[in-house]
Design a protein around this motif. Structure first.
Motif, PDB file in Angstrom:
ATOM      1  N   CYS A  18      51.471   9.354  49.891  1.00  0.00           N
ATOM      2  CA  CYS A  18      52.490   8.739  49.027  1.00  0.00           C
ATOM      3  C   CYS A  18      51.783   7.928  47.944  1.00  0.00           C
ATOM      4  O   CYS A  18      50.866   7.158  48.241  1.00  0.00           O
ATOM      5  CB  CYS A  18      53.412   7.849  49.850  1.00  0.00           C
ATOM      6  SG  CYS A  18      54.679   7.051  48.821  1.00  0.00           S
ATOM      7  N   LEU A  20      53.597   6.028  45.632  1.00  0.00           N
ATOM      8  CA  LEU A  20      54.588   5.124  45.031  1.00  0.00           C
ATOM      9  C   LEU A  20      54.095   3.677  45.014  1.00  0.00           C
ATOM     10  O   LEU A  20      54.295   2.971  44.031  1.00  0.00           O
ATOM     11  CB  LEU A  20      55.914   5.219  45.811  1.00  0.00           C
ATOM     12  CG  LEU A  20      57.040   4.310  45.336  1.00  0.00           C
ATOM     13  CD1 LEU A  20      57.442   4.601  43.891  1.00  0.00           C
ATOM     14  CD2 LEU A  20      58.262   4.441  46.249  1.00  0.00           C
ATOM     15  N   CYS A  21      53.480   3.252  46.110  1.00  0.00           N
ATOM     16  CA  CYS A  21      53.054   1.850  46.151  1.00  0.00           C
ATOM     17  C   CYS A  21      51.602   1.758  46.599  1.00  0.00           C
ATOM     18  O   CYS A  21      51.019   2.748  47.039  1.00  0.00           O
ATOM     19  CB  CYS A  21      54.007   1.028  47.025  1.00  0.00           C
ATOM     20  SG  CYS A  21      53.514   0.802  48.737  1.00  0.00           S
ATOM     21  N   HIS A  23      50.028   0.939  49.113  1.00  0.00           N
ATOM     22  CA  HIS A  23      49.620   1.313  50.474  1.00  0.00           C
ATOM     23  C   HIS A  23      49.070   2.737  50.543  1.00  0.00           C
ATOM     24  O   HIS A  23      48.258   3.048  51.421  1.00  0.00           O
ATOM     25  CB  HIS A  23      50.804   1.179  51.443  1.00  0.00           C
ATOM     26  CG  HIS A  23      51.129  -0.237  51.776  1.00  0.00           C
ATOM     27  ND1 HIS A  23      50.248  -1.068  52.413  1.00  0.00           N
ATOM     28  CD2 HIS A  23      52.229  -0.978  51.529  1.00  0.00           C
ATOM     29  CE1 HIS A  23      50.797  -2.262  52.554  1.00  0.00           C
ATOM     30  NE2 HIS A  23      51.996  -2.235  52.017  1.00  0.00           N
ATOM     31  N   HIS A  24      49.549   3.623  49.681  1.00  0.00           N
ATOM     32  CA  HIS A  24      49.059   5.017  49.661  1.00  0.00           C
ATOM     33  C   HIS A  24      49.055   5.633  51.060  1.00  0.00           C
ATOM     34  O   HIS A  24      48.034   6.171  51.509  1.00  0.00           O
ATOM     35  CB  HIS A  24      47.644   5.086  49.075  1.00  0.00           C
ATOM     36  CG  HIS A  24      47.620   4.776  47.607  1.00  0.00           C
ATOM     37  ND1 HIS A  24      46.459   4.644  46.896  1.00  0.00           N
ATOM     38  CD2 HIS A  24      48.616   4.565  46.723  1.00  0.00           C
ATOM     39  CE1 HIS A  24      46.738   4.364  45.633  1.00  0.00           C
ATOM     40  NE2 HIS A  24      48.046   4.316  45.502  1.00  0.00           N
ATOM     41  N   GLY A  33      56.467   6.563  56.592  1.00  0.00           N
ATOM     42  CA  GLY A  33      55.570   5.581  55.968  1.00  0.00           C
ATOM     43  C   GLY A  33      55.774   4.165  56.476  1.00  0.00           C
ATOM     44  O   GLY A  33      56.760   3.867  57.171  1.00  0.00           O
ATOM     45  N   CYS A  35      56.849   1.677  55.062  1.00  0.00           N
ATOM     46  CA  CYS A  35      58.082   1.047  54.575  1.00  0.00           C
ATOM     47  C   CYS A  35      59.333   1.530  55.305  1.00  0.00           C
ATOM     48  O   CYS A  35      60.430   1.057  55.029  1.00  0.00           O
ATOM     49  CB  CYS A  35      58.247   1.328  53.085  1.00  0.00           C
ATOM     50  SG  CYS A  35      58.270   3.101  52.725  1.00  0.00           S
ATOM     51  N   ARG A  38      60.211   6.772  53.855  1.00  0.00           N
ATOM     52  CA  ARG A  38      59.715   8.027  53.278  1.00  0.00           C
ATOM     53  C   ARG A  38      58.974   8.800  54.371  1.00  0.00           C
ATOM     54  O   ARG A  38      58.138   8.230  55.067  1.00  0.00           O
ATOM     55  CB  ARG A  38      58.796   7.734  52.076  1.00  0.00           C
ATOM     56  CG  ARG A  38      59.537   6.940  51.010  1.00  0.00           C
ATOM     57  CD  ARG A  38      58.625   6.271  50.017  1.00  0.00           C
ATOM     58  NE  ARG A  38      58.232   7.135  48.922  1.00  0.00           N
ATOM     59  CZ  ARG A  38      59.021   7.449  47.910  1.00  0.00           C
ATOM     60  NH1 ARG A  38      60.253   6.985  47.847  1.00  0.00           N
ATOM     61  NH2 ARG A  38      58.583   8.222  46.952  1.00  0.00           N
ATOM     62  N   ASN A  84      58.014  -2.589  51.894  1.00  0.00           N
ATOM     63  CA  ASN A  84      56.588  -2.258  51.957  1.00  0.00           C
ATOM     64  C   ASN A  84      55.719  -3.495  52.141  1.00  0.00           C
ATOM     65  O   ASN A  84      54.522  -3.461  51.862  1.00  0.00           O
ATOM     66  CB  ASN A  84      56.152  -1.428  50.735  1.00  0.00           C
ATOM     67  CG  ASN A  84      56.546  -2.076  49.429  1.00  0.00           C
ATOM     68  OD1 ASN A  84      57.210  -3.113  49.412  1.00  0.00           O
ATOM     69  ND2 ASN A  84      56.150  -1.471  48.331  1.00  0.00           N
TER      70      ASN A  84
END
Ligand code: SF4
Length: 329
Positions: A18, A20-21, A23-24, A33, A35, A38, A84
């Motif tokens: 991921c 998006l943020c 954390h990958h 994920g 969060c 996802r 997250n």
């Protein structure tokens, strides 16, 4: 409601990453994920909360808190589940740290609800809106097209590219700056550099920005760290409003509430560097009012969510000297 996620890449063995943020998260097939929102579904990423609402209410915009954007308006406010970051003192942990019951709504339906309740905008709040990215993006675009404004109340944890895209339909943000220390951020599951970059990008994009710091005893109550934060904000733009908020025990953190004396000391320190500083959750009008930094005229008096505009013209400028105080959309 199913929706494929944006911002991920595929890896070997059906794994995905991921993007998006910060954390990958690297996820195996079926894995969810950090969060909670996802999931890797057969080597692609799907969102688990698209159009899923846990909370919806018409709130005073001051509750976000936004004190310098359309003051005294009510705004339709919505949230989903997930986050997250993992703050042990989270004030909304029932929806941020676990999957909570939801109702489904489409972007167009949510915009219609805003119209029908007489709200001129939509606030994505209560939990972290960046982990609701695709729904916030779709809804904010529909809302903006129909003349509504969009507000995010966020921890600022997002990568550069998705933020750039989303900012095209966002008008105002309150961003949490939880501490001015990498180690404290790491303990809370966050990344200070990413949050500072988000604040800078929003200011650069001319999105209205206010910052909140919840002062938590034993976590981020070191005045020398706080002073560095105030200096950093001031160097970016000393007219960014800062909300120093009082913590109360919640979730997994049980230290006593922040002392009023400490909040007032931090307030006085912040005022050395910044034009607009407020204390949240103390409910003392002395620390909630807006005063023109140019001529000293009182612009807005607040008693909790009772807001009285006393010294502004129709364009949000000081009625005495004309200095810009609030943004009106
Ligand atoms: S948005 Fe969620 S899944 Fe994606 S990297 Fe961040 S925490 Fe992980």
């Amino acid at each position: 409601m199913q929706r494929m996620a944006l911002y991920f890449s595929t890896l070997e063995n059906n794994k995905i990453k991921c993007e998006l943020c910060p954390h990958h998260c690297v996820l195996e097939d079926g894995q969810v994920g950090f969060c909670l929102t996802r999931r890797n579904q057969d080597g692609a990423m799907e969102t688990l909360n698209y159009g899923q609402i846990t909370s919806i209410a018409l709130d005073p915009i001051e509750k976000k808190p936004l004190f310098h954007f359309n003051p005294s308006e009510m705004i339709l406010s919505v949230g989903t589940f997930g986050c997250n970051m993992k703050c042990p003192f989270c004030q909304n942990w029932e929806i941020s740290q676990q999957v909570a019951p939801t109702k489904s709504v489409s972007p167009q339906q949510l915009v219609s609800i805003a119209h029908s309740r007489g709200s001129r905008g939509i606030a994505y709040t209560y939990n972290e809106p960046f982990v609701w990215y695709e729904f916030v993006l779709d809804t904010s675009r529909v809302a903006a097209k129909e003349g509504l404004y969009n507000v995010l109340v966020t921890n600022g944890m997002i990568e550069r590219e998705p933020l750039k895209l989303l900012l095209q339909s966002i008008h105002a943000m309150n961003i949490d700056l939880k501490a001015f220390d990498e180690k404290i951020y790491a303990k809370l599951g966050g990344d200070l550099k990413a949050v500072l970059r988000t604040i800078e990008m929003c200011v650069e994009a001319n999105v209205h920005v206010e910052i909140t710091t919840l002062i938590v005893p034993g976590v981020n109550d070191d005045l020398s760290h706080l002073e560095k934060e105030f200096q950093w904000i001031s160097a970016l733009d000393k007219s960014i409003p800062l909300h120093l908020s009082r913590y109360y025990p919640n979730y997994k953190y049980h230290a006593p509430a922040t002392s009023p004396a400490l909040l007032i000391e931090a307030y006085r320190l912040a005022r050395k560097y910044l034009d607009f500083v407020y204390i949240g959750n103390l409910w003392d009008p002395e620390y909630e009012k807006t005063v023109c930094p140019n001529c000293g005229t009182v612009s807005i008096v607040r008693r909790g969510y009772d807001v009285e505009i006393v010294g502004l013209d129709d364009e949000g400028r000081c009625s005495k000297c004309g200095r810009e105080i609030v943004r009106i959309f």
